[in-house]
Design an enzyme around this catalytic site. Structure first.
Site, PDB file in Angstrom:
ATOM      1  NE  ARG A 141       7.376   0.709   4.567  1.00 51.37           N
ATOM      2  CZ  ARG A 141       6.157   0.190   4.589  1.00 51.37           C
ATOM      3  NH1 ARG A 141       5.967  -1.080   4.277  1.00 51.37           N
ATOM      4  NH2 ARG A 141       5.108   0.921   4.918  1.00 51.37           N
TER       5      ARG A 141
ATOM      6  CE  LYS B  14      26.326  -3.295  -8.755  1.00 52.42           C
ATOM      7  NZ  LYS B  14      26.575  -2.225  -9.747  1.00 52.42           N
TER       8      LYS B  14
ATOM      9  NE  ARG C  53      -1.870  -2.332   2.688  1.00 53.95           N
ATOM     10  CZ  ARG C  53      -2.034  -3.592   2.303  1.00 53.95           C
ATOM     11  NH1 ARG C  53      -3.066  -3.915   1.602  1.00 53.95           N
ATOM     12  NH2 ARG C  53      -1.167  -4.528   2.651  1.00 53.95           N
ATOM     13  CB  THR C  54       3.614   2.561   2.129  1.00 53.44           C
ATOM     14  OG1 THR C  54       2.904   2.211   3.321  1.00 53.44           O
ATOM     15  CG2 THR C  54       4.303   3.893   2.330  1.00 53.44           C
TER      16      THR C  54
ATOM     17  CG  HIS D 116       4.023   4.072   8.493  1.00 55.30           C
ATOM     18  ND1 HIS D 116       4.087   4.897   7.389  1.00 55.30           N
ATOM     19  CD2 HIS D 116       3.626   2.861   8.024  1.00 55.30           C
ATOM     20  CE1 HIS D 116       3.747   4.204   6.315  1.00 55.30           C
ATOM     21  NE2 HIS D 116       3.466   2.964   6.670  1.00 55.30           N
TER      22      HIS D 116
HETATM   23  C1  NCD Z   1       2.076  -1.117   8.073  1.00 56.38           C
HETATM   24  C2  NCD Z   1       3.586  -0.943   8.153  1.00 56.38           C
HETATM   25  O1  NCD Z   1       4.305  -1.201   7.189  1.00 56.38           O
HETATM   26  O2  NCD Z   1       4.013  -0.503   9.205  1.00 56.38           O
HETATM   27  N1  NCD Z   1       1.605  -1.277   6.766  1.00 56.38           N
HETATM   28  C3  NCD Z   1       1.359  -0.180   5.991  1.00 56.38           C
HETATM   29  O3  NCD Z   1       2.215   0.629   5.752  1.00 56.38           O
HETATM   30  N2  NCD Z   1       0.108  -0.022   5.548  1.00 56.38           N
HETATM   31  C4  NCD Z   1       1.544  -2.119   9.021  1.00 56.38           C
HETATM   32  C5  NCD Z   1       2.064  -3.517   8.986  1.00 56.38           C
HETATM   33  O4  NCD Z   1       2.958  -3.865   8.224  1.00 56.38           O
HETATM   34  O5  NCD Z   1       1.545  -4.304   9.766  1.00 56.38           O
END
Ligand code: NCD
Length: 333
Positions: free
Chosen positions: A132, A111, A81-82, A160
């Site tokens: 991320r 590398k 999703r992100t 997040h």
């Molecule tokens: C979350 C995350 O990556 O922290 N997911 C997201 O970004 N929608 C929650 C999760 O992974 O459980």
């Protein structure tokens, strides 16, 4: 560092001293690293723009507001999703994307390239970078080296912030208010970064917190202390049944298997909470069930048709909220 310095191409002292400054002058050219940067005014601005973005997508599909701009998506951890909502957001705004999302192993990271060098590379091509990374503080580290804005797309068990923005937007849209709400958070409160960011951001409002988790997955002390510093009421329990009839928001989370050093401990707690239609019979008529997703059993599929199940609408809101954020960081709204 001021926004202008951040954008400057002749910035010799790349090490930044400021740690995630508050967005007192708006979002333009700023890093988005932590929810501690946001004020209520900042949130209201993003909510208003996100509503406009939804109207644009529904009526026209896209706009050329960010034509000529480039977003780099650098994901060292899995994401559906992100990453895809950021890519869709940039595309619908008329910009383009460098997607290093499913394949960091195909980039020079494999590398042995360091994070600072990877960031320096991407910022020579892109105007803004979403990162991320499994380590807490990694987004801050990236920002320390970058001249272009860095957006934290999840730093280990840290924060997040963009998820918290879309969570807050969803609460506001679904229930018409945030002040006065009773919020329940269930599951992995220890390792769940979405919980940490959302709980912190909710402290800007007059809310009550109800935390439900096994003992070993209780909310970290620093987040709890922040809530207490704001003087907001908190309860903690092991059983969802204790709170289900009281809450306006039930925020359910996955037990974060990848964060456990001892998988035996994960096995002990992984199936502790499941939201079922039977449990939902005890919930208020007007309330919402939310989840950042992915779910791995915490919400029964039989709950999906319940009008109070807001997690798919929440997921869609992610794109509108990220459209608003990108447009804001790039100085267009
Ligand atoms: C979350 C995350 O990556 O922290 N997911 C997201 O970004 N929608 C929650 C999760 O992974 O459980």
């Amino acid at each position: 560092m001021t926004p202008n310095q951040k954008n400057s191409t002749v910035n010799n002292s790349r090490k930044r001293v400021s740690r995630a400054p508050k967005l007192e002058n708006g979002f333009a050219s700023q890093d988005i690293l932590s929810v501690s940067q946001f004020s209520r005014e900042n949130l209201e601005h993003i909510f208003a723009v996100a509503q406009d973005m939804r109207a644009i997508v529904k009526s026209a599909g896209s706009t050329d507001l960010l034509r000529g701009f480039v977003l780099a998506c650098l994901f060292y951890e899995p994401s559906t999703r992100t990453s895809s909502s950021f890519i869709a957001a940039m595309t619908r705004l008329g910009g383009t994307v460098i997607p290093i999302t499913q394949g960091v192993q195909f980039s020079s990271v494999s590398k042995g390239e360091s994070l600072p060098d990877t960031i320096r590379t991407l910022e020579s091509y892109a105007d803004v970078i979403v990162i991320r990374h499994p380590e807490m503080g990694s987004a801050q580290m990236a920002a320390d080296y970058a001249r272009k804005p860095i957006i934290n797309g999840g730093d280990g068990i840290g924060e997040h912030p963009t998820q918290a923005l879309l969570d807050m937007f969803t609460i506001q849209e679904e229930l018409g208010q945030i002040d006065g709400l009773n919020v329940g958070m269930v599951g992995d409160l220890r390792y769940g970064r979405t919980v940490h960011s959302l709980a912190r951001l909710l402290c800007l409002y007059d809310v009550r917190f109800n935390f439900v988790s096994p003992e070993i997955l209780r909310l970290p002390l620093d987040v709890m202390n922040e809530i207490r510093d704001h003087g907001l009421p908190v309860t903690e329990t092991y059983d969802v049944a204790d709170i289900i009839s009281d809450v306006d928001v039930l925020y359910v989370t996955r037990v974060q298997k990848e964060r456990f050093a001892d998988l035996g401990q994960y096995e002990e707690v992984k199936d502790q909470y499941v939201i079922t239609p039977e449990l939902m019979e005890h919930a208020k008529k007007k309330m919402v069930v939310m989840h950042p997703l992915p779910r791995v059993g915490e919400i029964s599929y039989h709950v999906d048709d319940d009008p109070r199940a807001a997690y798919f609408r929440q997921m869609e809101n992610g794109m509108y909220t990220r459209m608003a954020l990108l447009a804001a960081v790039l100085g267009k709204v």
